[in-house]
Design a protein around this motif. Structure first.
Motif, PDB file in Angstrom:
ATOM      1  N   ALA A   3       1.136  -0.613   0.205  1.00 25.33           N
ATOM      2  CA  ALA A   3       0.184  -0.231  -0.228  1.00 25.33           C
ATOM      3  C   ALA A   3       0.970   1.387  -0.167  1.00 25.33           C
ATOM      4  N   VAL A   4       0.406   2.310  -0.218  1.00 27.20           N
ATOM      5  CA  VAL A   4       0.906   3.729  -0.426  1.00 27.20           C
ATOM      6  C   VAL A   4      -0.055   5.175   0.347  1.00 27.20           C
ATOM      7  N   ILE A   5       0.706   5.320   1.086  1.00 28.80           N
ATOM      8  CA  ILE A   5      -0.066   6.269   1.556  1.00 28.80           C
ATOM      9  C   ILE A   5      -0.144   7.343   1.746  1.00 28.80           C
ATOM     10  N   LEU A   6      -0.736   8.673   1.010  1.00 29.51           N
ATOM     11  CA  LEU A   6      -0.752   9.788   1.090  1.00 29.51           C
ATOM     12  C   LEU A   6      -0.775  11.118   2.103  1.00 29.51           C
ATOM     13  N   ALA A   7       0.218  10.812   2.639  1.00 32.78           N
ATOM     14  CA  ALA A   7       0.490  11.605   3.428  1.00 32.78           C
ATOM     15  C   ALA A   7       1.126  13.222   3.618  1.00 32.78           C
ATOM     16  N   GLY A   8       1.104  13.736   2.391  1.00 31.87           N
ATOM     17  CA  GLY A   8       2.178  14.759   2.931  1.00 31.87           C
ATOM     18  C   GLY A   8       0.949  16.172   2.723  1.00 31.87           C
ATOM     19  N   GLY A   9       0.169  16.147   2.719  1.00 33.02           N
ATOM     20  CA  GLY A   9      -0.484  17.699   2.333  1.00 33.02           C
ATOM     21  C   GLY A   9      -0.907  18.165   4.065  1.00 33.02           C
ATOM     22  N   LYS A  10      -0.586  19.511   3.308  1.00 33.43           N
ATOM     23  CA  LYS A  10      -1.273  20.605   5.235  1.00 33.43           C
ATOM     24  C   LYS A  10      -2.235  20.744   5.250  1.00 33.43           C
ATOM     25  N   PRO A  24      -2.366  13.271   9.158  1.00 30.25           N
ATOM     26  CA  PRO A  24      -3.264  11.721   9.682  1.00 30.25           C
ATOM     27  C   PRO A  24      -2.551  11.635  11.392  1.00 30.25           C
ATOM     28  N   LEU A  25      -1.935  12.603  11.624  1.00 28.80           N
ATOM     29  CA  LEU A  25      -1.795  11.981  13.766  1.00 28.80           C
ATOM     30  C   LEU A  25      -2.323  12.947  14.202  1.00 28.80           C
ATOM     31  N   VAL A  26      -3.712  13.228  13.440  1.00 26.60           N
ATOM     32  CA  VAL A  26      -4.114  14.087  14.714  1.00 26.60           C
ATOM     33  C   VAL A  26      -5.153  13.070  15.179  1.00 26.60           C
ATOM     34  N   ILE A  61       5.973  12.193  11.025  1.00 28.74           N
ATOM     35  CA  ILE A  61       5.011  10.746  10.806  1.00 28.74           C
ATOM     36  C   ILE A  61       6.049  10.022  10.986  1.00 28.74           C
ATOM     37  N   ARG A  62       7.312  10.524  10.320  1.00 29.09           N
ATOM     38  CA  ARG A  62       8.482   9.216  10.806  1.00 29.09           C
ATOM     39  C   ARG A  62       8.919   9.008  12.351  1.00 29.09           C
ATOM     40  N   ALA A  63       9.033   9.759  12.832  1.00 29.12           N
ATOM     41  CA  ALA A  63       9.052   9.747  14.458  1.00 29.12           C
ATOM     42  C   ALA A  63       8.240   8.764  15.395  1.00 29.12           C
ATOM     43  N   PHE A  64       6.433   8.699  14.529  1.00 24.39           N
ATOM     44  CA  PHE A  64       5.615   7.582  15.029  1.00 24.39           C
ATOM     45  C   PHE A  64       5.747   6.935  14.926  1.00 24.39           C
TER      46      PHE A  64
END
Length: 243
Positions: A3-10, A24-26, A61-64
């Motif tokens: 899967a590819v997850i698109l998580a780059g939006g503001k 994505p982290l809220v 996101i990387r850290a989480f």
């Protein structure tokens, strides 16, 4: 399955919640991040590898998420140096993608069967399969039918039903190969381009639960009802807690 997850939006529409966190982290229900729910669902459905496309606050996101080991997943990242819209990030990673894979937005809550979507996409032979959900829109006004400046029809407060994209897709790698790396390109553009070529995308109609966390009211609704949603969205966690 990959899967590819698109998580780059503001996450502009979800401000102020996204001022300090990527969308994505809220947190949902004070227990999980949206992305955490998605990753658990993918792992439960047999996915073993995930690529996350990051940009805005991507280091959080990387850290989480790290390498995904706590979900039993192998996770890597592709980071945009400039905004590439929704499909653009995929153009630079075709060499590490399988022939058929899942693409989804990182802000979707749904109990969609991702495995079945990929299976149906593969069998269809289509370049792209779009998961769809029917939205009902009620118009609170009388709608006029006009022709040459005259009223030829009138409907009082009608209700319309529209199939909409869920932000979840079955994708074929060969669909991406004509496009150059670094091109900013959205799914709307890709679908239009495929139709113009006569390579029509397929659809996967879904009538379960789907909520796009795009606006503050959507986020508030997800938090308000999460007690009811959790057993449906995370059945494995619910079973484990009850054991």
């Amino acid at each position: 399955m990959h899967a590819v997850i698109l998580a780059g939006g503001k996450g502009v529409r979800l401000r102020p919640y996204t001022t300090a966190l990527p969308k994505p982290l809220v947190p949902i229900g004070d227990r999980y991040a949206i992305l955490e729910i998605i990753l658990q669902q993918l792992a439960d459905q047999g996915f073993r590898s995930v690529t996350i496309a990051i940009n805005h606050l991507g280091e959080l996101i990387r850290a989480f998420v790290a390498d995904g080991a706590r979900w039993g997943l192998r996770i890597d990242y592709v980071e945009e140096t400039v905004p590439l819209s929704t499909v653009g990030p995929l153009f630079g990673m075709t060499d590490r993608l399988p022939e058929q894979f899942l693409v989804m937005n990182g802000d979707v809550l749904t109990d969609l069967d991702y495995r079945d979507l990929i299976a149906r996409h593969t069998l269809s032979g289509a370049p792209l399969t779009v998961a769809t959900f029917t939205r009902t829109v009620k118009i609170d006004f009388g709608v006029l039918g006009l022709e040459s400046g005259r009223i030829v029809g009138f409907t009082e407060k009608p209700t319309y039903r529209y199939p909409v994209s869920m932000g979840v897709y079955g994708m074929s790698r060969k669909t991406l190969t004509p496009y150059p790396e670094g091109l900013a390109f959205g799914f709307d553009q890709l679908i239009t381009d495929l139709m113009n070529q006569g390579a029509f995308p397929s659809t996967y109609a879904f009538d379960g639960f789907w909520l796009d966390i795009g606006r503050p009211e959507d986020y508030d609704e997800a938090n308000r009802t999460f007690g009811e949603l959790e057993p449906m969205l995370l059945p494995s966690r619910t079973r484990a807690a009850a054991a």
